[in-house]
Design an enzyme around this catalytic site. Sequence first.
Site, PDB file in Angstrom:
ATOM      1  N   MET B  30      58.424  64.840  22.114  1.00 48.26           N
ATOM      2  CA  MET B  30      58.214  63.792  23.104  1.00 48.26           C
ATOM      3  C   MET B  30      59.140  62.608  22.805  1.00 48.26           C
ATOM      4  O   MET B  30      58.926  61.505  23.298  1.00 48.26           O
ATOM      5  CB  MET B  30      56.755  63.359  23.121  1.00 48.26           C
ATOM      6  CG  MET B  30      55.830  64.539  23.487  1.00 48.26           C
ATOM      7  SD  MET B  30      54.299  64.059  24.306  1.00 48.26           S
ATOM      8  CE  MET B  30      53.553  63.061  23.023  1.00 48.26           C
ATOM      9  N   LEU B  33      62.335  59.902  18.092  1.00 49.69           N
ATOM     10  CA  LEU B  33      62.517  60.820  16.963  1.00 49.69           C
ATOM     11  C   LEU B  33      62.445  60.118  15.609  1.00 49.69           C
ATOM     12  O   LEU B  33      62.958  59.015  15.445  1.00 49.69           O
ATOM     13  CB  LEU B  33      63.877  61.513  17.109  1.00 49.69           C
ATOM     14  CG  LEU B  33      64.092  62.259  18.431  1.00 49.69           C
ATOM     15  CD1 LEU B  33      65.511  62.815  18.508  1.00 49.69           C
ATOM     16  CD2 LEU B  33      63.063  63.356  18.615  1.00 49.69           C
ATOM     17  N   HIS B  37      60.964  64.945  12.998  1.00 52.75           N
ATOM     18  CA  HIS B  37      61.776  65.675  13.984  1.00 52.75           C
ATOM     19  C   HIS B  37      63.134  66.073  13.397  1.00 52.75           C
ATOM     20  O   HIS B  37      63.642  67.157  13.665  1.00 52.75           O
ATOM     21  CB  HIS B  37      62.022  64.806  15.219  1.00 52.75           C
ATOM     22  CG  HIS B  37      60.776  64.387  15.933  1.00 52.75           C
ATOM     23  ND1 HIS B  37      60.370  63.079  16.011  1.00 52.75           N
ATOM     24  CD2 HIS B  37      59.844  65.113  16.588  1.00 52.75           C
ATOM     25  CE1 HIS B  37      59.241  63.013  16.706  1.00 52.75           C
ATOM     26  NE2 HIS B  37      58.895  64.225  17.067  1.00 52.75           N
ATOM     27  N   MET B 149      53.863  70.534  10.959  1.00 52.32           N
ATOM     28  CA  MET B 149      52.486  70.840  10.585  1.00 52.32           C
ATOM     29  C   MET B 149      51.581  69.606  10.558  1.00 52.32           C
ATOM     30  O   MET B 149      50.384  69.744  10.316  1.00 52.32           O
ATOM     31  CB  MET B 149      52.445  71.568   9.244  1.00 52.32           C
ATOM     32  CG  MET B 149      52.786  73.048   9.377  1.00 52.32           C
ATOM     33  SD  MET B 149      51.608  73.958  10.441  1.00 52.32           S
ATOM     34  CE  MET B 149      50.235  74.126   9.297  1.00 52.32           C
ATOM     35  N   LYS B 150      52.125  68.400  10.785  1.00 49.62           N
ATOM     36  CA  LYS B 150      51.207  67.269  10.978  1.00 49.62           C
ATOM     37  C   LYS B 150      50.256  67.611  12.128  1.00 49.62           C
ATOM     38  O   LYS B 150      49.073  67.293  12.086  1.00 49.62           O
ATOM     39  CB  LYS B 150      51.968  65.977  11.302  1.00 49.62           C
ATOM     40  CG  LYS B 150      50.999  64.806  11.524  1.00 49.62           C
ATOM     41  CD  LYS B 150      51.722  63.486  11.607  1.00 49.62           C
ATOM     42  CE  LYS B 150      52.410  63.297  12.943  1.00 49.62           C
ATOM     43  NZ  LYS B 150      51.462  63.184  14.085  1.00 49.62           N
TER      44      LYS B 150
END
Lengths: 293, 293
Positions: B30, B33, B37, B149-150
């Site tokens: 989204m 960054l 990211h 994985m957050k």
Amino acid sequence: MEIIETIAELRKRLGARRGQGHTVGFVPTMGYLHEGHRSLMERARTENDTVVLSIFVNPLQFGPNEDFDRYPRDKERDVAVAEQAGVDFIFMPTVSEMYPQPVNARVTVTGDVTTKLDAVSRPGHFDGVATVVSKLFHIVQPDRAYFGMKDAQQVAVIRQMVDDLNMNVTIVPCETEREEDGLAKSSRNVYLSPEERAQAVVLSQALAKAKKYALSQSSVTISELKSLLVNHISTAPLARIDYAEALTYPGFREIHTWYPELGTELIIALAVKFGNTRLIDNVILSGNQPFIR
Amino acid sequence: MEIIETIAELRKRLGARRGQGHTVGFVPTMGYLHEGHRSLMERARTENDTVVLSIFVNPLQFGPNEDFDRYPRDKERDVAVAEQAGVDFIFMPTVSEMYPQPVNARVTVTGDVTTKLDAVSRPGHFDGVATVVSKLFHIVQPDRAYFGMKDAQQVAVIRQMVDDLNMNVTIVPCETEREEDGLAKSSRNVYLSPEERAQAVVLSQALAKAKKYALSQSSVTISELKSLLVNHISTAPLARIDYAEALTYPGFREIHTWYPELGTELIIALAVKFGNTRLIDNVILSGNQPFIR
């Protein structure tokens, strides 16, 4: 022609074909192939380098009291028909190949297209169809997929899915194939007793009458059309009407009056039971200025 | 690097790359960054010939009282970060490019994975995520897609979708990137006041404490773990706990007691609000005999 039972093997074989620059045409079916399916396969054959037919009776699209268990199956005959139509691969997975675990992810389609006609008497049916077609599209990754317009509502549901989810496949709707007396070809016709079979001609007759009447008027009310359908079907003593409807197409919206000159398309659709056998049929009227889709 | 705003153009460009035999790696975001990211893009860069980054703040996954309108955006900086990470194409569609008409077809994921944790306080959120990721997968058709994985629950939802719908893409989960004091990197961290930012360290501290404790025992009850989390977070006066949970992973089932030696994975997960800003974080414990997925 090859018969392939696993997803992995089909992907491998189609990957090789695609690597040679082949386009892939796809005809998803539940088997027990008839002339309707044959015309889809033949059209796919002329428009693509590689043709895949799937035969899978999808439990997800049958309701608890429907005919999943007794749905007609004839593998040997299907294989012969497919071979003759020029199919390259028949994909014939088991239920556990397609559903190795309980289904938690589904494609659902909402709106008029899934609340009218068949959706009323077959709750969950179209989500089952959308989900399995989505799975098959992901497995086959076809350039074009072919569907018969006897199941016009199914075609509308699949088009909605493809459009909304940006699936990279062209949906090719194909005209309904009919018996000589007009009965739409269907795997379920085999269930009909000779008497029922003879009377089943009222579906296509009623639709033809309604079409002729609607196109001869400058406006026609939907209730007029429904009466005409119901009256004609009532001439068959064994027929029980599930629905007799006329709605906009492909939006499946209810309207009061149809004006041919406005160019909105109209679907006149029937579901009629003979004993335990439920037959459907429809006709789509374009009006004088067909709506550009 | 090129910025592409339409689906048709992106398909054309990726088709050409694929024609040259390129594999495609995809990082859906989204925007706004951060290092998290960046690590996804860098990993995609090493594993694929062509790397696509999408930046799309997806209205479908925000609730009516959530932060869609105020979600942080910084196109210029994002472009610079992507370029530096070696991205080939940034796909940056408008809302009307992605949703030209009201959405009628959706992907829905049911089961424990979408009824626990974030699903409770964000109803509809995961269907919005699954639907947009499905659309993006159909547009980009990546070989591999990278997720942080957050958002462990999001990764589980997407894996369920990919598995159940036979999507032909490999999901690559990547470790959470953290600030020096342990705070998980997130676009939403920018909302925090200096005081809130200082106290936000309690999330990762609480998780580390819970992990250390759980792995030091031969068995640990979930209520013990929850108390430990709640007690530690309470040391931050500005923190309000949304949830503090421990469930099996990736099944998200509730259990009473966790036994490390059984090898079942456990996710310990937190959502904590500071003012209007909601932060999430988690840690996954493998036990001594990691469950083979």
